[in-house]
Design an enzyme around this catalytic site. Structure first.
Site, PDB file in Angstrom:
ATOM      1  N   LYS A 285      -3.696 -49.775  10.641  1.00 30.48           N
ATOM      2  CA  LYS A 285      -3.351 -51.175  10.881  1.00 30.48           C
ATOM      3  C   LYS A 285      -4.139 -51.723  12.070  1.00 30.48           C
ATOM      4  O   LYS A 285      -4.301 -51.054  13.071  1.00 30.48           O
ATOM      5  CB  LYS A 285      -1.845 -51.311  11.172  1.00 30.48           C
ATOM      6  CG  LYS A 285      -0.943 -50.590  10.173  1.00 30.48           C
ATOM      7  CD  LYS A 285      -0.551 -51.506   9.066  1.00 30.48           C
ATOM      8  CE  LYS A 285       0.150 -50.884   7.895  1.00 30.48           C
ATOM      9  NZ  LYS A 285       0.728 -49.595   7.892  1.00 30.48           N
TER      10      LYS A 285
ATOM     11  N   ASP B  53      -3.986 -43.027   7.754  1.00 32.74           N
ATOM     12  CA  ASP B  53      -3.634 -43.904   8.876  1.00 32.74           C
ATOM     13  C   ASP B  53      -4.400 -43.546  10.151  1.00 32.74           C
ATOM     14  O   ASP B  53      -4.981 -42.473  10.257  1.00 32.74           O
ATOM     15  CB  ASP B  53      -2.128 -43.833   9.124  1.00 32.74           C
ATOM     16  CG  ASP B  53      -1.362 -44.777   8.200  1.00 32.74           C
ATOM     17  OD1 ASP B  53      -2.019 -45.518   7.455  1.00 32.74           O
ATOM     18  OD2 ASP B  53      -0.118 -44.755   8.225  1.00 32.74           O
TER      19      ASP B  53
ATOM     20  N   MET C 216       6.382 -45.779  19.566  1.00 22.30           N
ATOM     21  CA  MET C 216       5.678 -47.058  19.722  1.00 22.30           C
ATOM     22  C   MET C 216       6.210 -47.846  20.923  1.00 22.30           C
ATOM     23  O   MET C 216       6.257 -49.075  20.889  1.00 22.30           O
ATOM     24  CB  MET C 216       5.828 -47.912  18.445  1.00 22.30           C
ATOM     25  CG  MET C 216       5.304 -47.236  17.199  1.00 22.30           C
ATOM     26  SD  MET C 216       5.665 -48.155  15.680  1.00 22.30           S
ATOM     27  CE  MET C 216       7.394 -47.824  15.460  1.00 22.30           C
TER      28      MET C 216
HETATM   29  C1  LIG Z   1       3.929 -45.971  13.378  1.00 25.26           C
HETATM   30  S1  LIG Z   1       4.721 -44.684  14.249  1.00 25.26           S
HETATM   31  C2  LIG Z   1       4.570 -43.413  13.060  1.00 25.26           C
HETATM   32  C3  LIG Z   1       5.506 -42.267  13.320  1.00 25.26           C
HETATM   33  C4  LIG Z   1       5.284 -41.082  12.383  1.00 25.26           C
HETATM   34  N1  LIG Z   1       5.596 -41.462  11.022  1.00 25.26           N
HETATM   35  C5  LIG Z   1       6.078 -39.859  12.777  1.00 25.26           C
HETATM   36  O1  LIG Z   1       6.998 -39.463  12.053  1.00 25.26           O
HETATM   37  O2  LIG Z   1       5.722 -39.260  13.809  1.00 25.26           O
HETATM   38  C6  LIG Z   1       3.479 -44.279  15.457  1.00 25.26           C
HETATM   39  C7  LIG Z   1       4.114 -43.738  16.736  1.00 25.26           C
HETATM   40  O3  LIG Z   1       4.487 -42.386  16.587  1.00 25.26           O
HETATM   41  C8  LIG Z   1       4.341 -41.700  17.816  1.00 25.26           C
HETATM   42  N2  LIG Z   1       3.381 -40.597  17.621  1.00 25.26           N
HETATM   43  C9  LIG Z   1       2.832 -40.206  16.464  1.00 25.26           C
HETATM   44  N3  LIG Z   1       2.082 -39.094  16.634  1.00 25.26           N
HETATM   45  C10 LIG Z   1       2.168 -38.786  17.942  1.00 25.26           C
HETATM   46  C11 LIG Z   1       1.644 -37.732  18.744  1.00 25.26           C
HETATM   47  N4  LIG Z   1       0.871 -36.777  18.247  1.00 25.26           N
HETATM   48  N5  LIG Z   1       1.951 -37.719  20.060  1.00 25.26           N
HETATM   49  C12 LIG Z   1       2.750 -38.647  20.589  1.00 25.26           C
HETATM   50  N6  LIG Z   1       3.274 -39.669  19.887  1.00 25.26           N
HETATM   51  C13 LIG Z   1       3.011 -39.728  18.572  1.00 25.26           C
HETATM   52  C14 LIG Z   1       3.859 -42.717  18.835  1.00 25.26           C
HETATM   53  O4  LIG Z   1       5.002 -43.243  19.479  1.00 25.26           O
HETATM   54  C15 LIG Z   1       3.207 -43.750  17.937  1.00 25.26           C
HETATM   55  O5  LIG Z   1       3.141 -44.998  18.568  1.00 25.26           O
END
Ligand SMILES: C[S@@+](CC[C@H](N)C(=O)[O-])C[C@H]1O[C@@H](n2cnc3c(N)ncnc32)[C@H](O)[C@@H]1O
Length: 249
Positions: free
Chosen positions: A59, A37, A170
């Protein structure tokens, strides 16, 4: 006869390769194909077997359904020639990002699937920057909410307003609407909020504010970020890379 292919649905953690689980590393090292991803950094992909085929499965804005169908197609095609396929998702594979749908689809198509849990940004972003998710006498409950438009327009904000710590993923784009909705549901404008940008990655940033300021469009922040709303923000002990950068708004 070719052995039955196995698909590993793997969580890559928030970004720092040191936050990968040992099992995630093990399956990456044995992968013949990795479909990854958008938020999975190059440093983690570099840990995959050098022989592995790397396929981008991020995506595209507004084309999520199309891309998802392409990913499903791709995995089925790869399963015809590979024995070990890794579907690599940021954080934990079952937290948003359609991990549950992928698990269902793959098993319904007769594939042997194993889930390798990952460290979710929903908890890691707070822990890394010194914000406790719960705190004795301050916060005894938390919820994780999707901050994309489709969800925030239909969610029962009154029910969520009663939860001590709200973590929103998100939510960067809709931050004003989220704050307005919570204030309408009874949360005070003075309630502390924080965004943790790029948790565990280069240029990690901690941005502290209030619900009222967020509703007024006064918080500058960039995705990816985790939004935390609740009194636990005041209990922060500034640690980590973001503390050194010392950002405020
Ligand atoms: C589609 S979701 C996936 C979440 C992921 N499965 C998780 O458990 O962290 C994507 C969102 O996760 C958050 N996100 C993921 N990695 C991040 C990071 N390293 N720092 C800050 N936000 C993060 C953000 O809000 C981003 O828009």
């Amino acid at each position: 006869m070719k052995p039955k292919p196995k698909v590993y649905l793997v969580g890559a953690g928030p970004g720092d390769p040191d936050l990968l689980t040992r099992k995630a590393l093990k399956v990456l090292e044995s992968a013949e194909a990795v479909i990854y991803d958008r938020l999975v950094p190059a440093e983690i992909l570099a840990l995959a077997s050098p022989a592995a085929m790397l396929v981008y499965g991020g995506k595209r804005q507004g084309e999520q359904d199309l891309v998802q169908a392409e990913i499903f197609d791709h995995i089925l095609r790869l399963a015809a020639s590979c024995n070990v396929i890794v579907r690599l998702k940021s954080g934990d594979p079952t937290v948003f990002g359609r991990g549950g749908e992928e698990l269902r689809f793959l098993t319904e198509h007769g594939l042997d699937v194993e889930v390798v849990p990952g460290v979710s940004s929903a908890t890691a972003a707070l822990a890394l920057t010194g914000v406790p998710l719960t705190y004795r006498g301050v916060a005894a409950s938390f919820a994780v909410v999707a901050g994309h438009r489709q969800n925030i327009l239909t969610i029962d904000w009154a029910a969520h307003a009663g939860i001590d710590t709200l973590v929103v993923l998100m939510g960067v784009e809709n931050r004003e609407l989220i704050a307005e909705s919570l204030m309408r549901a009874g949360r005070p404008a003075s309630l502390p909020v924080a965004f943790i940008e790029r948790a565990s990655m280069e240029r990690e940033r901690f941005v502290e504010s209030t619900l009222g300021e967020m509703a007024a469009g006064m918080v500058e922040v960039e995705a990816p970020a985790v939004l935390v709303i609740g009194e636990v923000v005041r209990k922060r002990v500034p640690i980590g890379a973001a503390a050194e950068a010392g950002a405020r708004k």
